[in-house]
Design an enzyme around this catalytic site. Structure first.
Site, short mmCIF file in Angstrom:
data_model
loop_
_atom_site.label_atom_id
_atom_site.label_comp_id
_atom_site.label_asym_id
_atom_site.label_seq_id
_atom_site.Cartn_x
_atom_site.Cartn_y
_atom_site.Cartn_z
CG PHE C 240 -1.61 -1.36 1.43
CD1 PHE C 240 -2.46 -1.88 0.47
CD2 PHE C 240 -1.31 -2.11 2.55
CE1 PHE C 240 -3.02 -3.14 0.64
CE2 PHE C 240 -1.87 -3.38 2.72
CZ PHE C 240 -2.74 -3.89 1.77
CB ILE C 466 2.52 -6.21 -2.69
CG1 ILE C 466 1.66 -5.29 -3.55
CG2 ILE C 466 4.00 -5.98 -2.98
CD1 ILE C 466 1.85 -3.81 -3.25
N GLY C 467 0.06 -8.80 -3.33
CA GLY C 467 -1.34 -9.11 -3.09
C GLY C 467 -2.22 -8.60 -4.22
CB THR C 468 -1.36 -6.48 -7.13
OG1 THR C 468 -0.18 -7.23 -7.48
CG2 THR C 468 -0.95 -5.30 -6.27
N PRO C 589 -11.15 -10.54 -13.81
CG PRO C 589 -13.04 -10.70 -15.15
CD PRO C 589 -11.65 -11.23 -15.00
CD GLN C 595 -5.07 -4.43 -7.02
OE1 GLN C 595 -5.25 -4.88 -8.15
NE2 GLN C 595 -3.98 -3.80 -6.68
CD GLU C 661 -1.85 4.00 -6.01
OE1 GLU C 661 -1.38 4.60 -5.04
OE2 GLU C 661 -1.41 4.09 -7.17
#
Lengths: 330, 180, 708
Positions: C240, C466-468, C589, C595, C661
């Site tokens: 983040f 990073i989790g994306t 999707p 996310q 974001e």
């Protein structure tokens, strides 16, 4: 964290001896608060005496119709016990409102009573704190005290007691039983937590080295219709901003018995005796409920940054009394 | 008798018995990670404030970061590594993967162990703070989304996988109810 | 293999994460999980004063304690090269243990190294650091005497039209201040690194968002060649923004490993994560919006201030929305920086846009309120045909589609726009919306693709996941651009040895890495006629990127929220939330939805919970833990709907834009607007704490009584 020795006691007497013979020993229950504070360096025991496996667990019915909850009963087991839920639902609700499922599985009811405050300055060794280091001062009163006490605090300390469980225990006039090497003793919850005075480090009336063995709940008819309501800064897994335990017995539109205690507002669970007095034999109306709440909070003395707690406590008392009265009315 | 600062302990981790000498200061979390070699349980806060270290100890979910290893002597511990058996992933694990119940994955071992524990607690009839009436005399509260959210609230997830986790837990509970 | 029509269509298909099984079985290894032989453990000590100097470090007791290998401080730590910096230039926060200056509370000042973590922690407790405190200033506000114009590294300020004249001619003017507090990224994985030196090469397993840029910084700091620094970050427990910069953990571990000749692991405590990493600066924003009676905007004047540190330049770019979202004859932005004695801020999810759009979209709601307009209509009436300040066309602008489709799904039609009109029992109910945009684009990266003898393709790119879902998304991109099934793709990421690459940040990771992969795939396809295997194609996109495109490129969203407010307690609960997003083509999707939903939850958390609180006397944060700094828990989060409107980014060969974001950016205003709709009182300061609502309720009730 300082090095420490570890002993597991097999009996109450052995536990008492293991603590008495060491200068700097502490009982270890679930450890959820003690281990936390040891990591902060706030607690620095030289010996831990593990009492978690002592035969002090479980809930039993007392001859007078009350309950006794053993000191090593986990919070989870206490909250889930059918008789606790039936006779003292606010107690079950209060325990369930505390911490998380994991922590409740670890924490004991004895340890729950002995929790230390969550004041941020208390856990920060670089800050003054009269509760941690007597005489060093209080950083919170002039500092960040958004979540501090509005009742019963002194210029020495404005920290709050974090326990949810202790709030209905105060309302229901529980008694704390303990053992010492000199023999057993008991303290009503009303006297268990010491006034803040000028020694906020001295928190309870337990004799040195005493081990809590059980918490005894007297029979309280009104408790069967009791409720715990907790307000906090998120919906779960947070300490109380303000909480209230209320038991209400209404007959023919008049209050026969009312028990009220507040959490999050003082150094101990705050028994609202003034409000109770106002309500006794009074008509069970929202106006009276509000009046009772206002009478209780007339002595509140908020700090510059936490006056909202007075409003919140007043509104909560009124809301929960109203809710219980409406439920009874149906 | 002189006091020792370390202790011999036995832990049964995922059905394997380990005999360890541990510094009394060592937490169960660090013993699992450093001594047993199971790094599934994670240190997210080390103060019981996030749930990433959740394991099952004698069948109950606990935070291993506030459990001293020495006090866990003799415990039967299940970590995320022990959830799946030889038959493959457990339904809850499979549901997490299929429904995307995680992103970075760091809180996942704790979420999974906590979910297993929470489902058992509900099955045992335990109420929660989301239960409207805690009386033991009424019907058992149905496990709905609000119940799952409350019961799982001790497991923080910063990626915000919460809705998918709740779906995975509810689906797993429903499946268990059907299959018994 | 056709270049026109991919044989497969992995892009657009909802597929679970490639590493999903590893993550649900505990097999995924994060930086603190990597075994290393002969490992030593470092424990960080941070400064307790907000400004001053270290007058003494007494480590004598610690050095005699069991297992202690040594203590590093400014007197004996390896020297670092001060030319090291970050995206914005030189960065003094990297220069740890170099001098006795304390620039902020929480600055790492000592590292204790021991055989075990317990020994290191105990010894750290025995080190006595004495400070000479200097007066400090952490008192942030827009009108601070040290306030100055912010850096214009992101472009010049907007200044079109005559702001004062347009305001004077407006039928209504909203003139308000909006404030957001200090926030912390709070990834669940605390920053961790295991570092070791071997034959003059530095190796580290680190939690970061871009191993290549971290290797560049470390190479400068330690005066070694960049290709002598080898950084891996295979699994990262969330970032983040917090793990974008080269973190203190890897700098300190590298120093200690050099000093003690062993691998050293440094794991920050949660408190240290709060005090020493990833601060989103507080903002204090002055906004004036003028509009005609029919709801046409005449003027937007946005003057946001943010805090920063003298140690490093930084931009909290709060003004992108004011210059992009709505047309107005006069638009002026004046981004303002206030240097204070705080940890240097760094980007946190949706930097600038998140606080900036909270202010702008709250103010827009206030314009609608004063005109008696539907807030949806107000936004639809002010859509610009071209960039309102730049005059450039938008490469794709699906803002209206997001608003209209979101309104349809949410059930916006029929809303009574008057506040405090909906009740359920004791609860007040309200709905709100916000629109926003977030800058999109691409940065240079390299990618290599090898056609292996067994028919598979190895795709190597210095991305991080990073989790994306980068690993999964890039596999799909590679499969489609090579025209093969994903089962033939082996993806390698998260290693600085894989070549120059942008990190996971700025919503530009996937676009940057995908662009490099598509170019490498095209180059490889030209060579596949040659039967030699393996054959590798490598592309560096630096020279292929148009850095001055003649269009505005943004993603767009609309967020709708419904809240309940308990007027007796001030408790706000989000009951449902919906986000519509225009982010170009969506690769996966399932993962994309996760996310943006996660982004919205972070926005919810900011709206209602998050606030770094400082002690006025010491300038230190007093709530540096998860019991004091609340992030949303399960019980705070309702089911959340998120959907994507059809969109295609013409500047990208695959039609992609980033989406990491924008979910966060639009959410707080939607919730704040819903709280106004429920209660009739504006909440212009985040978080919307229960005491703020309670105070407003007191005013509301007194007002109502007064009228009656």
């Amino acid at each position: 964290m300082r090095e420490f020795s570890y002993r597991r006691a097999s009996g109450v007497r052995e536990a008492l001896t293991l603590v008495a013979e060491h200068d700097d020993a502490r009982y270890l229950g679930g450890g959820t608060n003690l281990v936390d504070l040891m990591k902060h360096g706030v607690e620095t025991p030289g010996r831990l005496v593990d009492v978690r496996r002592l035969p002090l667990g479980g809930v039993r019915e007392t001859p007078d119709g009350g309950l006794a909850i053993g000191a090593t009963t986990t919070n989870s087991d206490a909250a889930a016990h059918p008789e606790v839920r039936r006779r003292y639902p606010a107690l079950s609700q209060a325990v369930l409102a505390g911490a998380s499922g994991q922590l409740r599985n670890m924490a004991t009811v004895g340890g729950n009573l002995l929790q230390r405050t969550r004041c941020g300055y208390f856990a920060d060794l670089s800050q003054p704190c009269n509760k941690r280091a007597p005489g060093s001062g209080c950083a919170a009163i002039t500092g960040a005290h958004h979540n501090h006490a509005v009742l019963g605090w002194t210029g020495h300390c404005a920290a709050t007691h974090p326990s949810d469980m202790a709030v209905p225990l105060a309302a229901f006039e529980a008694v704390v039983r303990y053992e010492t090497l000199e023999g057993p003793g008991e303290i009503p919850l009303a006297d268990f937590y010491l006034p803040v005075g000028d020694r906020p480090d001295l928190e309870t009336a337990l004799p040195p080295g005493a081990l809590i063995t059980e918490i005894v709940l007297p029979p309280v008819a009104a408790a069967r219709r009791s409720r715990y309501r907790k307000v906090r800064e998120r919906a779960s897994y947070a300490f109380a901003t303000v909480s209230v335990a209320v038991a209400l017995d209404v007959h023919d539109g008049f209050v026969r018995d009312a028990r009220i205690a507040l959490g999050g507002v003082a150094s101990r669970p705050w028994r609202a005796r003034t409000a109770e007095e106002v309500l006794r034999d009074a008509p069970a109306t929202p106006d009276r409920f509000r009046g009772a709440a206002e009478a209780e909070l007339a002595t509140a003395d908020p700090l510059p940054g936490n006056a909202y707690k007075v409003t919140l406590a007043r509104n909560l008392i009124e809301a929960v009394l109203t809710e219980l009265a409406e439920r009874d009315g149906r | 008798m002189t006091d020792d600062f370390s202790s011999e302990i036995t832990l049964e981790v995922n059905d394997v018995t380990h005999r360890l000498r541990v510094d009394n200061r060592r937490t169960l979390l660090d013993a699992l990670r450093e001594d047993v070699g199971h790094t599934g349980p994670k240190k997210g806060c080390d103060h019981g404030q996030c749930g990433a270290c959740t394991v099952l100890a004698d069948g109950r979910r606990v935070v291993s970061c506030l459990t001293l290893a020495v006090a866990a002597e003799g415990a039967r511990v299940t970590t995320v590594e022990g959830l799946s058996g030889e038959g493959g992933l457990r339904p809850i694990q499979e549901a997490f993967v299929r429904l995307d119940g995680f992103q970075c994955g760091f809180c996942t071992p704790g979420q999974l162990c906590s979910a297993v524990g929470a489902l058992a607690e509900h099955a045992a009839g335990w109420p929660s703070a989301a239960t409207a009436d805690v009386s033991p005399d009424g019907p058992t509260t149905e496990l709905d989304a609000a119940e799952v959210r409350e019961r799982m609230s001790g497991n923080l997830c910063r990626c915000g996988a919460y809705p998918s986790i709740v779906r995975a837990v509810l689906e797993t509970a429903a499946r268990a109810a059907v299959t018994g | 293999m056709s270049t026109e029509q991919p044989a497969t269509a992995a892009i657009g298909d909802a597929r679970p994460r490639i590493e999903g099984r590893l993550k649900v079985t505990g097999a995924a290894r994060y930086a603190a999980d990597e075994p290393a032989p002969d490992l030593a453990h470092g424990w960080v000590i941070t400064a307790t004063v907000a400004r001053g100097r270290i007058s003494a470090v007494d480590a004598s007791a610690a050095l005699g304690m069991p297992g202690v290998l040594g203590v590093l401080d400014h007197r004996n730590a390896p020297r670092l090269d001060p030319r090291a910096g970050n995206y914005f230039g030189p960065d003094g926060s990297l220069l740890l243990l170099q001098d006795d200056v304390v620039p902020y509370a929480g600055r790492p000042v000592v590292l204790v190294v021991a055989e075990t973590p317990e020994q290191a922690r105990a010894a750290a407790g025995a080190v006595v650091v004495t400070y000479e405190p200097y007066p400090h200033d952490v008192d942030f506000r827009l009108d601070h005497p040290a306030a100055r114009p912010a850096s214009t590294a992101f472009g010049p300020e907007a200044d079109t039209g005559d702001i004062e004249a347009e305001l004077a001619a407006s039928a209504v003017v909203v003139d308000e201040r909006y404030r957001t507090p200090e926030e912390n990224c709070s990834a669940m994985e605390p920053h961790a690194a295991t570092a070791w030196w071997q034959d003059g090469h530095l190796h580290a397993v680190d939690s970061n968002q871009g191993p290549f840029s971290v290797s560049q910084v470390l190479a400068t700091l330690f005066g070694v060649d960049r290709d002598h620094v080898h950084i891996r970050a295979e699994h990262v427990g969330g970032g983040f923004g917090a793990k974008g910069p080269c973190g203190p953990q890897v700098i300190l571990a590298s120093m200690a490993s050099r000093s003690f000749g062993r691998p050293v692991r440094v794991v920050l405590t949660r408190e240290q994560v709060f005090l020493a990493t990833a601060l989103r600066p507080p903002t204090d924003q002055w906004l004036r919006i003028g509009a005609d009676a029919d709801g046409r905007l005449r003027a937007v004047h946005h003057r946001p201030a943010f805090a920063l540190s003298p140690l490093a330049e930084y931009i909290e770019w709060c003004t992108e929305q004011a210059r992009t979202l709505y047309a107005a004859p006069a638009i002026r932005t004046e981004l303002t920086a206030v240097p204070l004695d705080i940890l240097p801020p760094s980007p946190m999810r949706g930097p600038g846009a998140t606080p900036g759009s909270f202010a702008l979209e709250s103010a827009m709601d206030e314009v609608a309120e004063r005109l008696g307009l539907d807030p949806l209509d107000l936004r639809l009436r002010n859509q610009p045909a071209v960039g309102p300040v730049s005059g450039l066309p938008f490469s794709s602008r699906r803002s209206v589609a997001c608003l209209r489709e979101g309104a349809r799904r949410f059930g916006w039609a029929g809303r009574d726009h008057r506040p405090r009109t909906r009740r359920e029992g004791r609860l007040l109910i309200g709905t709100g919306l916000a629109a926003t945009c977030f800058s999109a684009g691409v940065f240079p990266s390299t990618a290599s693709i090898t056609a292996e003898a067994d028919g598979t393709f190895t795709v190597a790119v210095g991305a991080t996941d990073i989790g994306t879902g980068a690993r999964t998304a890039l596999t799909a991109v590679a499969a489609d651009t090579l025209g093969v099934g994903t089962e033939r793709i082996r993806i390698r990421i998260a290693d600085s040895d894989l070549g120059m690459a942008w990190g996971a940040g700025g919503s530009r990771g996937t676009t940057s890495w995908s662009f490099a992969i598509t170019q490498a795939a095209a180059k490889l396809r030209e060579r596949l006629g040659d039967p030699a295997r393996p054959v590798t194609a490598t592309v560096d996109t630096t020279a292929l990127i148009d850095y001055q495109p003649a269009t505005e490129r943004h993603t767009f969203s609309a967020v709708f929220a419904e809240v309940s407010v308990d007027p007796a307690t001030g408790e706000v609960r989000v009951r449902r939330m919906l986000g519509m997003f225009a982010v170009g083509r969506v690769i996966n999707p399932l993962l994309a939805r996760s996310q943006v939903v996660g982004g919205m939850i972070m926005g919810l958390s900011m709206a209602l919970h998050e606030e770094g609180v400082r002690d006025p006397a010491t300038g230190r944060q007093v709530n540096p833990d998860f019991a004091g700094y609340h992030i949303a828990a399960h019980a705070d989060v309702p089911d959340i709907e998120a959907e994507f409107v059809p969109d295609y980014e013409p500047q990208d060969p695959l039609g992609l834009n980033g989406l990491g974001e924008i979910g966060t950016a639009g959410t707080a205003a939607a919730i704040a607007n819903a709280v106004w709709h429920a209660t009739g009182v504006r909440q212009r300061t985040l978080p919307i704490r229960l005491d703020r609502v309670l105070e407003a309720e007191g005013a509301e009730v007194r007002g109502a009584v007064g009228v009656a």
